[in-house]
Enzyme design. Structure first.
Site, PDB file in Angstrom:
ATOM      1  N   SER A 290       4.701  -7.005  -1.604  1.00  0.00           N
ATOM      2  CA  SER A 290       5.050  -6.995   0.091  1.00  0.00           C
ATOM      3  C   SER A 290       5.434  -8.499   0.751  1.00  0.00           C
ATOM      4  O   SER A 290       5.361  -9.300  -0.230  1.00  0.00           O
ATOM      5  CB  SER A 290       3.273  -7.191   0.829  1.00  0.00           C
ATOM      6  OG  SER A 290       2.948  -6.365   0.949  1.00  0.00           O
TER       7      SER A 290
ATOM      8  N   CYS B 230      -8.632  -6.719   2.522  1.00  0.00           N
ATOM      9  CA  CYS B 230      -9.522  -5.045   2.829  1.00  0.00           C
ATOM     10  C   CYS B 230     -10.974  -4.684   2.694  1.00  0.00           C
ATOM     11  O   CYS B 230     -11.365  -4.034   3.248  1.00  0.00           O
ATOM     12  CB  CYS B 230      -8.272  -3.644   2.061  1.00  0.00           C
ATOM     13  SG  CYS B 230      -9.006  -4.702   0.253  1.00  0.00           S
TER      14      CYS B 230
ATOM     15  N   GLN C  37       0.140 -10.473  -5.329  1.00  0.00           N
ATOM     16  CA  GLN C  37       0.332 -11.489  -5.416  1.00  0.00           C
ATOM     17  C   GLN C  37       1.042 -11.924  -6.578  1.00  0.00           C
ATOM     18  O   GLN C  37       1.469 -13.864  -6.395  1.00  0.00           O
ATOM     19  CB  GLN C  37      -1.362 -11.548  -5.978  1.00  0.00           C
ATOM     20  CG  GLN C  37      -2.394 -11.273  -4.784  1.00  0.00           C
ATOM     21  CD  GLN C  37      -2.425 -11.911  -3.590  1.00  0.00           C
ATOM     22  OE1 GLN C  37      -1.913 -13.050  -3.155  1.00  0.00           O
ATOM     23  NE2 GLN C  37      -3.282 -11.155  -2.364  1.00  0.00           N
TER      24      GLN C  37
ATOM     25  N   ASN D 155      -5.836 -10.378  -7.170  1.00  0.00           N
ATOM     26  CA  ASN D 155      -5.819 -10.990  -5.676  1.00  0.00           C
ATOM     27  C   ASN D 155      -7.464 -11.646  -5.667  1.00  0.00           C
ATOM     28  O   ASN D 155      -6.951 -12.094  -4.139  1.00  0.00           O
ATOM     29  CB  ASN D 155      -5.945 -10.042  -5.092  1.00  0.00           C
ATOM     30  CG  ASN D 155      -6.627  -9.016  -5.202  1.00  0.00           C
ATOM     31  OD1 ASN D 155      -6.445  -8.046  -5.923  1.00  0.00           O
ATOM     32  ND2 ASN D 155      -7.722  -8.554  -4.585  1.00  0.00           N
TER      33      ASN D 155
ATOM     34  N   THR E  44      14.722   5.617  10.401  1.00  0.00           N
ATOM     35  CA  THR E  44      15.347   4.617  11.430  1.00  0.00           C
ATOM     36  C   THR E  44      14.521   3.126  10.261  1.00  0.00           C
ATOM     37  O   THR E  44      13.137   2.899  10.799  1.00  0.00           O
ATOM     38  CB  THR E  44      14.799   4.328  12.768  1.00  0.00           C
ATOM     39  OG1 THR E  44      15.592   5.713  12.687  1.00  0.00           O
ATOM     40  CG2 THR E  44      15.835   3.274  12.963  1.00  0.00           C
TER      41      THR E  44
ATOM     42  N   THR F  37       0.410  -1.182  -0.275  1.00  0.00           N
ATOM     43  CA  THR F  37       0.286   0.318   0.260  1.00  0.00           C
ATOM     44  C   THR F  37       0.433   1.114  -0.178  1.00  0.00           C
ATOM     45  O   THR F  37       0.759   1.948  -0.882  1.00  0.00           O
ATOM     46  CB  THR F  37      -0.816   0.161   1.065  1.00  0.00           C
ATOM     47  OG1 THR F  37      -1.999  -0.849   1.222  1.00  0.00           O
ATOM     48  CG2 THR F  37      -1.438   1.680   1.260  1.00  0.00           C
TER      49      THR F  37
ATOM     50  N   HIS G 276       4.720  -9.824   3.318  1.00  0.00           N
ATOM     51  CA  HIS G 276       3.826 -11.143   3.727  1.00  0.00           C
ATOM     52  C   HIS G 276       3.293 -12.139   2.993  1.00  0.00           C
ATOM     53  O   HIS G 276       2.538 -13.080   3.605  1.00  0.00           O
ATOM     54  CB  HIS G 276       2.907 -10.812   5.507  1.00  0.00           C
ATOM     55  CG  HIS G 276       2.156  -9.742   4.408  1.00  0.00           C
ATOM     56  ND1 HIS G 276       0.624  -9.996   4.662  1.00  0.00           N
ATOM     57  CD2 HIS G 276       2.081  -8.143   3.973  1.00  0.00           C
ATOM     58  CE1 HIS G 276      -0.276  -9.309   3.976  1.00  0.00           C
ATOM     59  NE2 HIS G 276       0.388  -8.074   3.587  1.00  0.00           N
TER      60      HIS G 276
END
Length: 403
Positions: A221, A342, A201, A173, A255, A93, A223
Site C-alpha cells: 500500500s 484493523c 510493512q 505488522n 477510471t 487488502t 500509505h
C-alpha cells in the site's frame, strides 16, 4: 497566487495552528503521514492533470496516462518487477483478495490448497476464510516460534502436502519480525507452488525483488510509505504466460485514481532514493527509545526478533499492566496502539501474540510503537517520559485497588 500555491499556504497555516494540539505520532505501522513532496504531486495532478487516463483521444487524457505510466515505472523499480506486472489497486487488502481470487480461478474448479503462517495480517486471513467457507480453498497453517520466526519444519511439512499457494508476509505488522522471503520463495517453487507475499510493512524498507526472486504475487500500500491512502499495488512475477493471464484477470477497466497513483509513484521514488538513510536514523531513534524504556520500566519485555526486525518497530509488553489503561493515559500525548489497526481497540487478543505463545499477561500488556522518518529526538525523549509516567500511574492505581 495560483490555486495550488493558495491551497498550500492555507494548509501550512492550518497545520501550524493545530500542531501544538497533536500528540507525538508513533503509530507508523498503521499509516504514515504524507510526504509534502508527495502531497504536492497529488494536488497538482488533481488541479492541472485532471484528465481521465482512459480518454486518450485528447491531450488531457494522454497527460494523465503519462503520469500513470511514470508511477508504474517507479513501483516496478522499487519492487524489482516488470512494468507489465504492476496492477494498481485501492490498497493491500484489495491486492491480497485479487491475488488469492486469481490463484483460485487458475485451479480449474479444484479447491486451492493454501499454506499460510499463523501470524499473517488479518486481510490475508479474511481472504483465505472467504475461500474456505465457499469451498474453493483449504488451508494448512505454518507455525512460528516465540519471536514470530517461521518454523522451518512446519513450512517444509506444509510444502510436502502439495500446496498450491503459500502466503508469507515479508515483515510482521505487529512485532516487526522480518522473513527470509528469497529462500522461502525458492523452497515454495521447488515444491511446485506459488507464493503470495504481503509486503505492506516491508516494501521500501526491506529488499524485495519480484522478478529475481520469482515472487508470484506481491501486495503493498501507498500509505505505509508516506504516500496517499486509497491506493496500492499488486506486482506479479513477469514470467511466461502467468503475467499475461494475470493481466487479463486482474486488469482494471474502471477510471484510474490518477492523483493517488501519481502520489504513490512519487512515494516509491522517494523511498527508493532516501530510504536507506531514513531507516538508519529511525533505527537509531528506535534503539534510543527502547533503551530508555528498558532502563526505567523494570520487567518490560521487547517482543519479536530483536536482531532481525523492522527498523521502526518497537513492540513491548508490560506484564501485569493492561495495555488499554496505559494507552488511555497516553491518548492525548503519544499515539501508540495495542496492535494492528484493523483490530486496534478490539477486546480479543492479538492472533499474532497468541501464535507466538506469549502468556495472557504478556498479551494483555502489549503495546506497538512505530517510529517514522519525521520523528525527532526530542519527540523520542518526550515519548519515553510519557510512556514511563503512564505505566507507573497504572501500576500505582492497580496497587491501590489491590491494597
Amino acid at each position: 497566487m495560483n490555486r495550488i500555491a493558495l491551497a498550500q499556504k492555507e494548509t501550512a497555516v492550518r497545520d501550524t495552528r493545530i500542531a501544538t494540539l497533536r500528540p507525538i505520532y508513533l503509530d507508523h505501522h498503521s499509516t504514515t503521514p504524507v510526504d509534502p513532496r508527495v502531497a504536492a504531486i497529488v494536488l497538482d495532478t488533481m488541479v492541472n492533470a485532471f484528465g481521465n487516463a482512459n480518454s486518450v483521444d485528447h491531450t488531457h487524457g494522454e497527460a494523465a496516462m503519462d503520469l500513470v505510466e511514470r508511477a508504474t515505472a517507479e513501483v516496478a523499480d522499487l519492487t524489482g518487477s516488470d512494468v507489465s506486472g504492476v496492477r494498481f489497486t485501492s490498497g493491500s487488502t484489495e491486492s491480497i483478495r485479487l491475488a488469492i481470487g486469481h490463484a483460485i480461478a487458475m485451479r480449474g474448479g479444484r479447491a486451492l490448497r493454501i499454506a499460510a503462517t499463523t501470524v499473517e495480517h488479518q486481510a490475508v486471513l479474511d481472504a483465505i476464510g472467504i475461500g474456505v467457507r465457499s469451498g474453493l480453498a483449504e488451508v494448512l497453517w505454518v507455525d512460528v516460534d516465540a519471536e514470530a520466526n517461521v518454523r522451518p519444519e512446519s513450512l517444509q511439512a506444509a510444502l510436502r502436502e502439495s500446496v498450491d499457494l503459500v502466503c508469507v508476509m515479508a515483515a510482521n505488522n505487529e512485532v516487526g519480525t522480518i522473513y527470509p522471503i528469497e529462500q522461502i520463495a525458492r523452497d515454495v517453487h521447488l515444491a511446485g507452488g506459488k507464493i503470495l507475499v504481503d509486503g505492506t510493512q516491508a516494501v521500501g524498507r526491506v529488499d524485495l525483488r519480484v522478478t529475481d526472486w520469482d515472487l508470484d504475487y506481491l501486495a503493498f500500500s501507498s500509505h505505509k510509505i508516506y504516500g496517499p491512502k486509497g491506493v496500492g499495488a499488486l506486482a506479479v512475477a513477469g514470467n511466461d504466460v502467468h503475467t499475461e493471464i494475470t493481466a487479463r484477470v486482474l486488469g482494471h477497466d474502471g477510471t484510474l485514481n490518477v492523483p493517488g497513483i501519481a502520489g504513490f509513484g512519487e512515494a516509491c521514488r522517494l523511498i527508493g532514493l532516501e530510504g536507506v538513510g531514513d531507516e538508519k536514523r529511525v533505527r537509531a531513534s528506535r534503539d534510543r527509545l527502547e533503551a530508555r524504556l528498558l532502563r526505567d520500566l523494570p520487567g518490560i519485555v521487547v517482543n519479536g526478533n530483536r536482531g532481525n526486525r523492522l527498523a521502526h518497530n518497537l513492540h513491548i509488553s508490560l506484564p501485569g499492566l493492561p495495555n488499554d489503561a496505559v494507552i488511555g493515559r497516553l491518548r492525548n500525548k503519544v499515539a501508540v496502539s495495542t496492535g494492528a489497526a484493523c483490530s486496534s481497540g478490539a477486546q480479543t487478543p492479538s492472533h499474532v501474540l497468541k501464535a507466538m505463545g506469549l502468556s495472557e499477561e504478556m498479551q494483555e500488556g502489549a503495546i506497538r510503537i512505530g517510529l517514522g522518518k519525521y520523528t525527532t529526538q526530542d519527540e523520542v525523549d518526550c515519548a519515553a517520559d510519557e510512556i514511563v509516567a503512564a505505566a507507573r500511574e497504572v501500576a500505582e492505581s492497580m496497587q491501590g485497588v489491590r491494597g
